[in-house]
Design a protein around this motif. Structure first.
Motif, mmCIF file in Angstrom:
data_model
loop_
_atom_site.group_PDB
_atom_site.id
_atom_site.type_symbol
_atom_site.label_atom_id
_atom_site.label_comp_id
_atom_site.label_asym_id
_atom_site.label_seq_id
_atom_site.Cartn_x
_atom_site.Cartn_y
_atom_site.Cartn_z
ATOM 1 N N TYR A 14 0.867 -1.180 0.000
ATOM 2 C CA TYR A 14 0.000 0.000 0.000
ATOM 3 C C TYR A 14 0.902 1.229 0.000
ATOM 4 C CZ TYR A 14 -3.624 -3.369 1.272
ATOM 5 O OH TYR A 14 -4.498 -4.439 1.301
ATOM 6 N N ARG A 15 1.137 1.777 -1.176
ATOM 7 C CA ARG A 15 2.127 2.828 -1.360
ATOM 8 C C ARG A 15 1.536 4.214 -1.162
ATOM 9 N NH1 ARG A 15 7.152 1.275 -1.330
ATOM 10 N NH2 ARG A 15 7.871 2.574 -3.074
ATOM 11 N N SER A 16 2.313 5.070 -0.532
ATOM 12 C CA SER A 16 1.929 6.463 -0.448
ATOM 13 C C SER A 16 2.281 7.139 -1.769
ATOM 14 C CB SER A 16 2.631 7.152 0.719
ATOM 15 O OG SER A 16 2.068 8.406 0.970
ATOM 16 N N GLY A 17 1.999 8.425 -1.848
ATOM 17 C CA GLY A 17 2.169 9.160 -3.097
ATOM 18 C C GLY A 17 0.875 9.818 -3.492
ATOM 19 N N SER A 74 -11.945 11.202 14.946
ATOM 20 C CA SER A 74 -10.672 11.278 14.223
ATOM 21 C C SER A 74 -10.678 12.463 13.253
ATOM 22 C CB SER A 74 -10.438 9.983 13.447
ATOM 23 O OG SER A 74 -10.496 8.861 14.305
ATOM 24 N N PRO A 75 -9.750 13.412 13.417
ATOM 25 C CA PRO A 75 -9.808 14.627 12.591
ATOM 26 C C PRO A 75 -9.494 14.398 11.121
ATOM 27 C CG PRO A 75 -7.877 14.633 14.019
ATOM 28 C CD PRO A 75 -8.710 13.490 14.456
ATOM 29 N N LEU A 76 -8.748 13.336 10.806
ATOM 30 C CA LEU A 76 -8.486 12.983 9.411
ATOM 31 C C LEU A 76 -8.980 11.560 9.218
ATOM 32 C CD1 LEU A 76 -7.194 14.072 6.793
ATOM 33 C CD2 LEU A 76 -5.063 12.985 7.509
ATOM 34 N N PRO A 77 -10.249 11.385 8.843
ATOM 35 C CA PRO A 77 -10.851 10.052 8.861
ATOM 36 C C PRO A 77 -10.276 9.072 7.854
ATOM 37 C CG PRO A 77 -12.536 11.772 8.791
ATOM 38 C CD PRO A 77 -11.225 12.429 8.505
ATOM 39 N N GLU A 78 -9.716 9.568 6.753
ATOM 40 C CA GLU A 78 -9.217 8.660 5.732
ATOM 41 C C GLU A 78 -7.894 9.150 5.170
ATOM 42 O OE1 GLU A 78 -12.999 6.355 3.905
ATOM 43 O OE2 GLU A 78 -12.270 8.056 2.752
ATOM 44 N N ARG A 79 -7.033 8.202 4.828
ATOM 45 C CA ARG A 79 -5.826 8.498 4.068
ATOM 46 C C ARG A 79 -5.768 7.570 2.870
ATOM 47 N NH1 ARG A 79 -1.753 11.371 6.602
ATOM 48 N NH2 ARG A 79 -0.980 11.532 4.465
ATOM 49 N N GLY A 80 -5.170 8.029 1.788
ATOM 50 C CA GLY A 80 -5.145 7.270 0.548
ATOM 51 C C GLY A 80 -3.834 6.550 0.312
ATOM 52 N N ARG A 81 -3.919 5.373 -0.291
ATOM 53 C CA ARG A 81 -2.753 4.605 -0.715
ATOM 54 C C ARG A 81 -3.018 4.029 -2.114
ATOM 55 N NH1 ARG A 81 -1.146 6.960 3.054
ATOM 56 N NH2 ARG A 81 -0.085 6.163 4.929
ATOM 57 N N HIS A 82 -1.969 3.620 -2.799
ATOM 58 C CA HIS A 82 -2.085 2.913 -4.071
ATOM 59 C C HIS A 82 -1.485 1.522 -3.909
ATOM 60 C CE1 HIS A 82 -2.719 6.826 -6.228
ATOM 61 N NE2 HIS A 82 -3.393 6.040 -7.040
ATOM 62 N N THR A 83 -2.137 0.530 -4.479
ATOM 63 C CA THR A 83 -1.614 -0.831 -4.386
ATOM 64 C C THR A 83 -0.521 -1.054 -5.433
ATOM 65 O OG1 THR A 83 -3.441 -1.581 -5.787
ATOM 66 C CG2 THR A 83 -3.675 -1.866 -3.405
ATOM 67 N N SER A 84 0.564 -1.711 -5.008
ATOM 68 C CA SER A 84 1.682 -1.992 -5.908
ATOM 69 C C SER A 84 1.536 -3.346 -6.584
ATOM 70 C CB SER A 84 2.998 -1.963 -5.132
ATOM 71 O OG SER A 84 3.004 -2.981 -4.140
ATOM 72 N N THR A 85 0.543 -4.118 -6.157
ATOM 73 C CA THR A 85 0.282 -5.436 -6.720
ATOM 74 C C THR A 85 -1.183 -5.772 -6.479
ATOM 75 O OG1 THR A 85 1.018 -7.756 -6.704
ATOM 76 C CG2 THR A 85 0.855 -6.640 -4.574
ATOM 77 N N ASP A 86 -1.673 -6.817 -7.125
ATOM 78 C CA ASP A 86 -3.028 -7.268 -6.812
ATOM 79 C C ASP A 86 -3.085 -7.721 -5.360
ATOM 80 O OD1 ASP A 86 -3.561 -6.849 -9.458
ATOM 81 O OD2 ASP A 86 -3.917 -8.958 -9.965
ATOM 82 N N VAL A 87 -4.182 -7.383 -4.685
ATOM 83 C CA VAL A 87 -4.370 -7.771 -3.279
ATOM 84 C C VAL A 87 -5.670 -8.552 -3.157
ATOM 85 C CG1 VAL A 87 -4.706 -6.944 -0.926
ATOM 86 C CG2 VAL A 87 -3.142 -5.736 -2.451
ATOM 87 N N GLU A 88 -5.614 -9.711 -2.517
ATOM 88 C CA GLU A 88 -6.804 -10.498 -2.212
ATOM 89 C C GLU A 88 -7.140 -10.286 -0.745
ATOM 90 O OE1 GLU A 88 -8.637 -12.322 -4.256
ATOM 91 O OE2 GLU A 88 -7.354 -12.046 -6.023
ATOM 92 N N LEU A 89 -8.309 -9.753 -0.473
ATOM 93 C CA LEU A 89 -8.685 -9.457 0.908
ATOM 94 C C LEU A 89 -10.185 -9.650 1.075
ATOM 95 C CD1 LEU A 89 -7.600 -8.404 3.647
ATOM 96 C CD2 LEU A 89 -8.104 -6.081 2.851
ATOM 97 N N HIS A 90 -10.561 -10.523 1.984
ATOM 98 C CA HIS A 90 -11.969 -10.805 2.285
ATOM 99 C C HIS A 90 -12.764 -11.159 1.020
ATOM 100 C CE1 HIS A 90 -11.102 -9.511 6.318
ATOM 101 N NE2 HIS A 90 -10.828 -8.270 5.934
ATOM 102 N N GLY A 91 -12.136 -11.938 0.144
ATOM 103 C CA GLY A 91 -12.821 -12.396 -1.060
ATOM 104 C C GLY A 91 -12.884 -11.386 -2.184
ATOM 105 N N VAL A 92 -12.230 -10.245 -2.014
ATOM 106 C CA VAL A 92 -12.227 -9.199 -3.039
ATOM 107 C C VAL A 92 -10.825 -9.082 -3.619
ATOM 108 C CG1 VAL A 92 -12.525 -6.728 -3.469
ATOM 109 C CG2 VAL A 92 -14.087 -7.928 -1.920
#
Length: 401
Positions: free
Chosen positions: A70-73, A285-303
């Motif tokens: 999960y890459r920043s940028g 939480s004052p910043l509820p979300e932060r963004g990332r980019h995936t560097s590869t396919d990720v399998e998580l909870h069937g998705v």
């Protein structure tokens, strides 16, 4: 949602821009986050070009640590072009040298030196309210104190906070306009910091205490810091250091204004102000979300999250996860342990957390000590936006001690 469903076009598991889902204080938001955590922990939306949301504590914490996958940028979901902030847009190992330098300016001795000044700034705002018996806590306290604290910490000069507040006001209404926000962040703020950087070049300061001087004097792989890089660091420090702290202060005061019993408990037991502040941060939480980019396919909870996908790490939801926190919707000011993610987690955890915590402690300590009570004088106006959780106004009726 199954991986087969995920491959279909037009899948929307939720619509995060709906007003009822952008305010962490509403029952609708709480119910929707609970639904996502239980039924759809990897939720997809087509908004902003399409992105996925992780809502469970365990998943958000793991993704925050896993900078290789999960890459920043792309720090902010709502501002697709904001990839030039340093070091938040960088990943290890490039990220490390900047964080190492920045961390030295948040060390305890520097925070201790700031405390008297921050106390004065807090007292100024509180005195304004108590003298009038009422007023807007956001205008009097929540926005000016972080601006003045930042200006002092950055050693920008006595009246620099006035300019900063003007910039913040100019920026405040543009969170739904990515192009406009980019323009302001990288012209207004960059223009301000560019002048400071030029002055540091011409008139070097003590890099032991001056963060911008320290950045200018650092080298990465033998390459000296450019003015452009120093400006990008300065813009990130100002952009991250004001709005989030102002929002955290507003949320904390709002909770106290609605609960006279809690106010009195903290007045009688000031040692509970620090753990109470942590609980306020967890709940709001004052910043509820932060963004990332995936560097590869990720399998998580069937998705299947495809390589290159934008993923929102939903810290707000994670901090309300019933699998992590007992009675997560309740405000338990002596909660221990309280391993909330309000400041992020992993290598990109907020470097300025010590300053934000100091401001919270000082403001709440002074507010409770200098009042006998304060309560809402009307409904506050919320900051609306996927990546923001704060108040634009907080009208109070207030009685001095």
């Amino acid at each position: 949602m199954t991986s087969d469903q995920q491959s279909a076009q037009g899948v929307n598991d939720w619509t995060p821009t709906e007003e009822r889902f952008t305010n962490l204080r509403t029952p609708e938001w709480e119910a929707e986050m609970g639904r996502l955590r239980k039924q759809c922990p990897v939720a997809h939306t087509e908004l902003f070009g399409g992105f996925y949301t992780l809502s469970r504590y365990e998943d958000v914490a793991k993704a925050s640590r896993d900078f290789r996958t999960y890459r920043s940028g792309q720090p902010f979901i709502r501002v697709p072009g904001m990839s030039g902030l340093i070091p938040s847009s960088l990943n290890p190992p490039e990220h490390g040298p900047y964080r190492k330098v920045l961390n030295t300016y948040f060390r305890p001795e520097i925070m201790n030196e700031l405390e008297d000044a921050i106390t004065r700034y807090a007292v100024d705002g509180i005195s304004e309210l108590t003298a009038a018996g009422c007023g807007d806590a956001v205008a009097a306290i929540c926005k000016p104190v972080p601006a003045r604290a930042l200006a002092t910490w950055l050693r920008l000069g006595e009246d620099a906070h006035i300019q900063l507040l003007g910039h913040f006001t100019q920026l405040g209404g543009d969170f739904d306009d990515p192009e406009r926000m980019n323009e302001l962040m990288f012209s207004v703020f960059a223009g301000h910091i560019s002048k400071v950087v030029a002055d540091r070049r011409a008139n070097p300061q003590d890099s032991a205490v001056d963060v911008l001087q320290g950045i200018l004097e650092m080298e990465v792989d033998g390459v000296p810091t450019s003015d452009e890089t120093a400006v990008a660091v300065g813009v990130a420090l100002i952009g991250a250091g004001h709005a989030t702290t102002a929002d955290a202060l507003g949320s904390a005061i709002y909770r106290l204004a609605q609960d006279q019993e809690l106010q009195q408990r903290l007045r009688d037991n000031p040692e509970l102000i620090v753990p109470a502040s942590e609980e306020f941060l967890r709940l709001d939480s004052p910043l509820p979300e932060r963004g990332r980019h995936t560097s590869t396919d990720v399998e998580l909870h069937g998705v299947t999250i495809p390589e290159g996908s934008l993923v929102a790490l939903n810290y707000g939801s994670a901090n309300h996860d019933e699998e992590k926190f007992e009675r997560p919707t309740e405000c338990l000011i002596d909660r221990a342990p309280n391993q909330h993610l309000a400041f992020g987690f992993g290598p990109h955890q907020c470097a300025g957390a010590p300053l934000a915590r100091l401001e919270l402690r000082v403001v709440l300590t002074e507010l409770l000590a200098r009042t006998s009570s304060f309560s809402l004088a009307g409904e506050p106006e919320s900051v609306r936006g996927l990546m923001m959780n704060g108040l634009e106004t907080l009208p109070l009726v207030i009685e001095g001690a």
